[in-house]
Write a protein that holds these residues in place. Structure first.
Motif, short mmCIF file in Angstrom:
data_model
loop_
_atom_site.label_atom_id
_atom_site.label_comp_id
_atom_site.label_asym_id
_atom_site.label_seq_id
_atom_site.Cartn_x
_atom_site.Cartn_y
_atom_site.Cartn_z
N CYS A 98 50.58 21.92 36.77
CA CYS A 98 50.63 22.45 35.41
C CYS A 98 50.11 23.88 35.43
CB CYS A 98 49.78 21.60 34.47
SG CYS A 98 49.75 22.22 32.76
N TYR A 149 43.92 20.12 30.08
CA TYR A 149 44.13 19.22 31.22
C TYR A 149 43.70 17.79 30.92
CZ TYR A 149 39.22 20.15 32.88
OH TYR A 149 37.86 20.28 33.02
N ILE A 154 45.91 15.59 33.76
CA ILE A 154 46.07 16.25 35.05
C ILE A 154 44.71 16.78 35.50
CG2 ILE A 154 47.17 18.18 36.28
CD1 ILE A 154 49.51 17.93 34.39
N PRO A 164 41.82 19.09 36.87
CA PRO A 164 41.76 20.55 36.76
C PRO A 164 42.18 21.27 38.04
CG PRO A 164 39.55 19.57 36.80
CD PRO A 164 40.52 18.46 36.60
N CYS A 219 45.83 22.22 38.29
CA CYS A 219 46.34 23.21 37.35
C CYS A 219 46.16 24.61 37.93
CB CYS A 219 45.59 23.11 36.01
SG CYS A 219 45.74 21.52 35.16
N VAL A 276 39.24 25.15 37.16
CA VAL A 276 40.68 25.37 37.30
C VAL A 276 40.92 26.59 38.20
CG1 VAL A 276 42.80 26.01 36.07
CG2 VAL A 276 41.23 24.34 35.08
#
Length: 239
Positions: free
Chosen positions: A23, A171, A176, A178, A181, A199
């Motif tokens: 992501c 997130y 998802i 971190p 991402c 992240v």
């Protein structure tokens, strides 16, 4: 064989950073567009300062008296009711600005290439969610993001970046981790928020910008302009 999403060795290149991400969390004003292209940030900051003065709470901080950052003026509201009034005004102004925003060169192609690869796209921004939706709809990019717009909290302006709130909300709601991402942002506040949220971060600079905008100690990955990102996104293997 180890999945690339569980290989925690530092990524060595922009293509590797993108390939690892499930992501992408994008800042809005900068990497995606120049929001205040026709409706200047200074004019909006002045409007907010005027409203504060009308409500008996004039700006006195020397750094804010002539500043062009409307978000800094919003933070300066001395009580919650006044902050709520400024938030409504700022959100309206940002939505109007979004109608005349200038798209960042290659950003639309980058977004579409990422979406085509099967990766999720989300917006993590200090701007009002309505302004982001307005811009994306105007550019027919709304389908690439769906409801994944994580903008300024209308009740708690202190949760704007560098607070990691919008990244953590993103997130967590998407389920998802971190570390899977990637945040792409153009300011020290973006970098600090990503660091606090755990992240990975990729610094975006316009061509000609200097890396010091991220702070003297920043040694993380950087990309100048979106063309390199767009090329790397087109080369991504589908998830």
């Amino acid at each position: 064989m180890t999945s690339p999403h569980h290989d925690r060795r530092p990524a060595r290149s922009v293509p590797e950073l993108l390939a690892r991400a499930r992501c992408l969390l994008l800042d809005f004003d900068g990497p995606v567009c120049h929001l205040f292209h026709t409706r200047s940030a200074m004019s909006i900051a002045t409007l907010l300062r005027t409203r504060l003065a009308e409500r008996g709470a004039p700006v006195t901080d020397p750094g804010l008296l002539r500043g062009s950052d409307p978000h800094a003026i919003l933070r300066a509201a001395p009580w919650p009711e006044l902050a709520a009034e400024l938030e409504i005004l700022l959100a309206e102004e940002e939505e109007l600005a979004a109608l005349g925003a200038e798209g960042t060169e290659y950003a639309e192609e980058f977004i579409q290439a990422v979406a085509d690869s099967g990766r999720l796209l989300a917006m993590t921004t200090n701007n009002a969610p309505g302004a982001v939706r307005t811009y994306l709809k105007e550019r027919r990019l709304d389908g690439c993001f769906g409801e994944r717009i994580f903008g300024r909290d209308p009740v708690h302006p202190a949760l704007m970046k560098p607070d990691p709130h919008c990244l953590r909300t993103a997130y967590t709601s998407l389920g998802i981790p971190p570390q899977d991402c990637l945040m792409i942002g153009d300011s020290a506040a973006d970098e600090r928020a990503a660091d606090a949220a755990g992240v990975p971060f990729l610094g975006y600079l316009r061509v000609g910008d200097e890396a010091h905008r991220f702070g003297a100690g920043y040694r993380g990955p950087l990309v100048h302009g979106m063309k390199q990102l767009e090329a790397a996104a087109r080369a991504l293997r589908p998830l």
